[in-house]
Write a protein that holds these residues in place. Structure first.
Motif, PDB file in Angstrom:
ATOM      1  N   LYS A 215      52.345  37.169  32.648  1.00 44.89           N
ATOM      2  CA  LYS A 215      51.853  36.320  30.852  1.00 44.89           C
ATOM      3  C   LYS A 215      50.228  35.572  31.799  1.00 44.89           C
ATOM      4  CE  LYS A 215      56.126  36.678  29.921  1.00 44.89           C
ATOM      5  NZ  LYS A 215      56.115  37.328  29.105  1.00 44.89           N
ATOM      6  N   PHE A 216      49.486  35.859  30.425  1.00 41.37           N
ATOM      7  CA  PHE A 216      48.205  35.489  30.323  1.00 41.37           C
ATOM      8  C   PHE A 216      47.831  35.675  29.044  1.00 41.37           C
ATOM      9  CE2 PHE A 216      47.232  39.531  30.986  1.00 41.37           C
ATOM     10  CZ  PHE A 216      45.963  40.128  30.153  1.00 41.37           C
ATOM     11  N   THR A 217      46.951  34.557  28.627  1.00 47.66           N
ATOM     12  CA  THR A 217      46.375  34.138  27.583  1.00 47.66           C
ATOM     13  C   THR A 217      45.246  34.359  26.970  1.00 47.66           C
ATOM     14  OG1 THR A 217      46.078  31.745  27.395  1.00 47.66           O
ATOM     15  CG2 THR A 217      48.368  32.824  27.200  1.00 47.66           C
ATOM     16  N   ARG A 218      44.419  34.527  27.838  1.00 47.32           N
ATOM     17  CA  ARG A 218      43.398  35.300  27.368  1.00 47.32           C
ATOM     18  C   ARG A 218      42.156  36.604  28.625  1.00 47.32           C
ATOM     19  NH1 ARG A 218      44.078  30.900  30.889  1.00 47.32           N
ATOM     20  NH2 ARG A 218      42.513  30.771  32.560  1.00 47.32           N
ATOM     21  N   LEU A 219      41.354  36.973  28.039  1.00 44.61           N
ATOM     22  CA  LEU A 219      40.292  37.750  28.861  1.00 44.61           C
ATOM     23  C   LEU A 219      39.122  37.083  28.595  1.00 44.61           C
ATOM     24  CD1 LEU A 219      41.349  41.155  29.974  1.00 44.61           C
ATOM     25  CD2 LEU A 219      40.342  41.073  27.529  1.00 44.61           C
ATOM     26  N   SER A 220      38.635  36.812  30.332  1.00 43.28           N
ATOM     27  CA  SER A 220      37.888  35.898  30.856  1.00 43.28           C
ATOM     28  C   SER A 220      36.809  36.842  31.939  1.00 43.28           C
ATOM     29  CB  SER A 220      37.911  35.595  32.347  1.00 43.28           C
ATOM     30  OG  SER A 220      38.903  35.467  33.332  1.00 43.28           O
ATOM     31  N   LYS A 221      35.611  36.827  31.168  1.00 48.50           N
ATOM     32  CA  LYS A 221      34.803  37.418  32.296  1.00 48.50           C
ATOM     33  C   LYS A 221      34.714  37.958  33.620  1.00 48.50           C
ATOM     34  CE  LYS A 221      29.357  37.722  32.351  1.00 48.50           C
ATOM     35  NZ  LYS A 221      27.950  37.572  32.199  1.00 48.50           N
ATOM     36  N   SER A 222      34.935  37.118  33.969  1.00 47.35           N
ATOM     37  CA  SER A 222      35.474  37.024  35.893  1.00 47.35           C
ATOM     38  C   SER A 222      35.737  37.417  35.875  1.00 47.35           C
ATOM     39  CB  SER A 222      34.864  35.565  36.012  1.00 47.35           C
ATOM     40  OG  SER A 222      36.600  34.736  35.604  1.00 47.35           O
ATOM     41  N   ALA A 223      37.589  37.088  35.230  1.00 48.74           N
ATOM     42  CA  ALA A 223      38.360  38.755  35.296  1.00 48.74           C
ATOM     43  C   ALA A 223      38.141  39.860  35.196  1.00 48.74           C
ATOM     44  CB  ALA A 223      39.501  38.552  35.076  1.00 48.74           C
ATOM     45  N   PHE A 224      36.741  40.481  34.281  1.00 49.60           N
ATOM     46  CA  PHE A 224      37.013  42.109  33.973  1.00 49.60           C
ATOM     47  C   PHE A 224      35.711  42.417  35.104  1.00 49.60           C
ATOM     48  CE2 PHE A 224      33.621  45.076  31.628  1.00 49.60           C
ATOM     49  CZ  PHE A 224      34.688  45.712  31.945  1.00 49.60           C
ATOM     50  N   VAL A 225      34.773  41.379  35.705  1.00 51.98           N
ATOM     51  CA  VAL A 225      33.985  41.481  36.837  1.00 51.98           C
ATOM     52  C   VAL A 225      35.345  42.100  38.256  1.00 51.98           C
ATOM     53  CG1 VAL A 225      32.407  41.108  38.337  1.00 51.98           C
ATOM     54  CG2 VAL A 225      32.061  40.388  36.106  1.00 51.98           C
ATOM     55  N   ALA A 226      36.401  41.046  38.579  1.00 46.70           N
ATOM     56  CA  ALA A 226      37.252  41.571  39.308  1.00 46.70           C
ATOM     57  C   ALA A 226      37.465  43.027  39.205  1.00 46.70           C
ATOM     58  CB  ALA A 226      38.287  40.357  39.480  1.00 46.70           C
ATOM     59  N   THR A 227      38.392  43.248  37.854  1.00 45.69           N
ATOM     60  CA  THR A 227      38.672  44.871  37.865  1.00 45.69           C
ATOM     61  C   THR A 227      37.729  45.586  37.964  1.00 45.69           C
ATOM     62  OG1 THR A 227      39.986  43.279  36.106  1.00 45.69           O
ATOM     63  CG2 THR A 227      39.245  46.182  35.957  1.00 45.69           C
ATOM     64  N   LEU A 228      35.980  45.617  37.534  1.00 41.11           N
ATOM     65  CA  LEU A 228      35.123  46.408  38.359  1.00 41.11           C
ATOM     66  C   LEU A 228      35.333  46.585  39.497  1.00 41.11           C
ATOM     67  CD1 LEU A 228      32.781  46.132  34.958  1.00 41.11           C
ATOM     68  CD2 LEU A 228      35.330  48.076  34.728  1.00 41.11           C
ATOM     69  N   THR A 229      35.357  45.041  40.766  1.00 43.29           N
ATOM     70  CA  THR A 229      34.838  45.605  42.344  1.00 43.29           C
ATOM     71  C   THR A 229      36.100  45.677  42.287  1.00 43.29           C
ATOM     72  OG1 THR A 229      33.799  43.081  40.865  1.00 43.29           O
ATOM     73  CG2 THR A 229      34.673  43.810  43.440  1.00 43.29           C
ATOM     74  N   ARG A 230      37.539  45.628  41.975  1.00 44.52           N
ATOM     75  CA  ARG A 230      38.251  45.983  42.666  1.00 44.52           C
ATOM     76  C   ARG A 230      38.420  47.671  42.506  1.00 44.52           C
ATOM     77  NH1 ARG A 230      41.455  48.321  45.798  1.00 44.52           N
ATOM     78  NH2 ARG A 230      39.578  46.865  47.005  1.00 44.52           N
ATOM     79  N   LEU A 231      38.156  48.333  41.546  1.00 42.56           N
ATOM     80  CA  LEU A 231      38.373  49.550  40.648  1.00 42.56           C
ATOM     81  C   LEU A 231      37.359  50.539  41.218  1.00 42.56           C
ATOM     82  CD1 LEU A 231      40.589  49.412  37.714  1.00 42.56           C
ATOM     83  CD2 LEU A 231      41.717  49.725  39.842  1.00 42.56           C
ATOM     84  N   ILE A 232      36.788  49.931  40.971  1.00 33.97           N
ATOM     85  CA  ILE A 232      34.872  50.918  41.210  1.00 33.97           C
ATOM     86  C   ILE A 232      33.862  50.482  42.446  1.00 33.97           C
ATOM     87  CG2 ILE A 232      32.345  51.747  40.293  1.00 33.97           C
ATOM     88  CD1 ILE A 232      34.196  50.892  37.428  1.00 33.97           C
ATOM     89  N   VAL A 233      34.037  49.215  42.938  1.00 35.46           N
ATOM     90  CA  VAL A 233      33.276  48.986  43.945  1.00 35.46           C
ATOM     91  C   VAL A 233      34.227  48.861  45.043  1.00 35.46           C
ATOM     92  CG1 VAL A 233      32.355  47.225  45.266  1.00 35.46           C
ATOM     93  CG2 VAL A 233      31.929  47.271  42.722  1.00 35.46           C
ATOM     94  N   GLY A 234      35.332  48.714  45.650  1.00 34.95           N
ATOM     95  CA  GLY A 234      36.370  49.365  46.337  1.00 34.95           C
ATOM     96  C   GLY A 234      35.996  50.727  47.069  1.00 34.95           C
ATOM     97  N   PRO A 235      36.160  51.943  46.437  1.00 36.32           N
ATOM     98  CA  PRO A 235      36.501  53.084  46.405  1.00 36.32           C
ATOM     99  C   PRO A 235      34.545  53.039  47.035  1.00 36.32           C
ATOM    100  CG  PRO A 235      36.302  52.698  44.619  1.00 36.32           C
ATOM    101  CD  PRO A 235      36.459  51.471  44.812  1.00 36.32           C
ATOM    102  N   VAL A 236      33.587  52.350  46.230  1.00 33.81           N
ATOM    103  CA  VAL A 236      32.277  53.107  46.247  1.00 33.81           C
ATOM    104  C   VAL A 236      31.823  52.172  48.349  1.00 33.81           C
ATOM    105  CG1 VAL A 236      29.994  52.457  46.490  1.00 33.81           C
ATOM    106  CG2 VAL A 236      31.689  52.923  44.277  1.00 33.81           C
ATOM    107  N   MET A 237      33.042  51.183  48.567  1.00 31.04           N
ATOM    108  CA  MET A 237      32.776  50.381  49.596  1.00 31.04           C
ATOM    109  C   MET A 237      32.828  50.785  51.349  1.00 31.04           C
ATOM    110  SD  MET A 237      32.837  46.134  49.320  1.00 31.04           S
ATOM    111  CE  MET A 237      34.589  46.662  49.004  1.00 31.04           C
ATOM    112  N   MET A 238      33.959  52.158  50.598  1.00 31.88           N
ATOM    113  CA  MET A 238      34.984  52.842  51.672  1.00 31.88           C
ATOM    114  C   MET A 238      34.426  54.507  52.435  1.00 31.88           C
ATOM    115  SD  MET A 238      37.983  52.674  53.939  1.00 31.88           S
ATOM    116  CE  MET A 238      39.209  52.029  53.116  1.00 31.88           C
TER     117      MET A 238
END
Length: 308
Positions: A215-238
């Motif tokens: 459950k979550f009630t909002r969509l924060s900017k930092s959570a969106f940045v965390a999403t991009l970091t995990r999904l895009i920056v993650g494989p780029v680093m690997m």
């Protein structure tokens, strides 16, 4: 483009169908997720890990080198997440949750089905995936607990609890059985094989049920940045880490694809127990899971081009 669409159709879509079924059933019948989680932790996952290790010829040197790569990758991910979080001015608790969402990824419930479909049940590919699961489990129950605020006794108890889990003994026994070429009696081997075959369908269903409970009630900017970091920056680093270690073929592909997996649901479970801001962790897990079909498909495509 045709190959990319093929990956989406043949690999990602079957996974999404089962996840959605778990999501719908959970919303309608409100299943006991605690029991489902125990089913995975104490029955399905240990049997799956044991059989995978038992049936694979293990090179101890390669086993240790992959662990080394995973440690380096976790360290680089930690530093980058810390830097990004600092520039965004996150609070101490949110900085920790932001970091954890990037270093803890869903290698089990999500990674295993992807691996199974991409590599068509190749035992060596799955053995590499199992090593990633082992590393993530150890990491979650050590650093994951210590990183969040809790009483020291609770931390110690949580970490020691890992050694009481069947997964630890499944790894140990599977490694010993493989190294010493142990032959199990046919009835026992058949029983564990049935458990191994049930892994994909059950863990995806449970993943869908777990997502339905987030459950979550909002969509924060930092959570969106965390999403991009995990999904895009993650494989780029690997990618450069794989090149530096001179890896190729299946191992390189498995590691790169794993680096693109969404944040682990475990990060929400730990946050619920040790912080007052678990909804922030839930935002990241939900967003990474929803967007992962696109990024994981793209990473599979790239892995096949460069390391296939």
């Amino acid at each position: 483009m045709t190959e990319f669409l093929y990956i989406v159709y043949e690999v990602i879509l079957p996974i999404l169908i089962i996840v959605v079924l778990g999501y719908i059933v959970q919303l309608k019948y409100n299943l006991d997720l605690s029991t489902l989680s125990r089913l995975t932790i104490f029955y399905i996952l240990p049997g799956f890990i044991f059989m995978t290790l038992y049936r694979t010829a293990i090179d101890l040197g390669q086993f240790l080198s992959i662990f080394g790569i995973l440690i380096i990758y976790a360290g680089v991910s930690f530093l980058i997440a810390q830097v990004i979080g600092h520039f965004m001015g996150l609070s101490r608790d949110r900085q920790t949750l932001f970091t954890n969402s990037n270093i803890f990824y869903n290698a089990g419930n999500y990674g295993v089905p992807v691996n199974d479909l991409v590599f068509r049940s190749d035992p060596f590919a799955m053995m590499t995936q199992v090593m990633i699961i082992i590393f993530q489990n150890i990491f979650v129950f050590t650093y994951g607990i210590v990183s969040l605020s809790a009483k020291d006794t609770s931390k110690l108890k949580a970490m020691l609890g890992y050694f009481k889990m069947p997964i630890f003994y499944a790894v140990l026994l599977g490694l010993l059985a493989s190294i010493f070429n142990v032959n199990l009696p046919s009835p026992i081997e058949s029983s564990f094989e049935y458990i191994r075959q049930s892994m994909v369908a059950i863990v995806l269903f449970i993943l869908g049920a777990q997502i339905a409970q987030i459950k979550f009630t909002r969509l924060s900017k930092s959570a969106f940045v965390a999403t991009l970091t995990r999904l895009i920056v993650g494989p780029v680093m690997m990618f450069p880490i794989i090149l530096i270690f001179g890896l190729d073929g299946i191992v390189a592909q498995v590691l790169l694809i794993a680096a693109a997996l969404p944040s682990a649901v475990n990060s929400v479970i730990i946050a619920q127990q040790y912080t007052d801001d678990s909804s922030y962790a839930a935002e990241i897990v939900m967003m990474t899971t929803l967007l992962s079909p696109i990024t994981v498909s793209a990473t599979i495509f790239i892995a096949n081009i460069y390391f296939g």
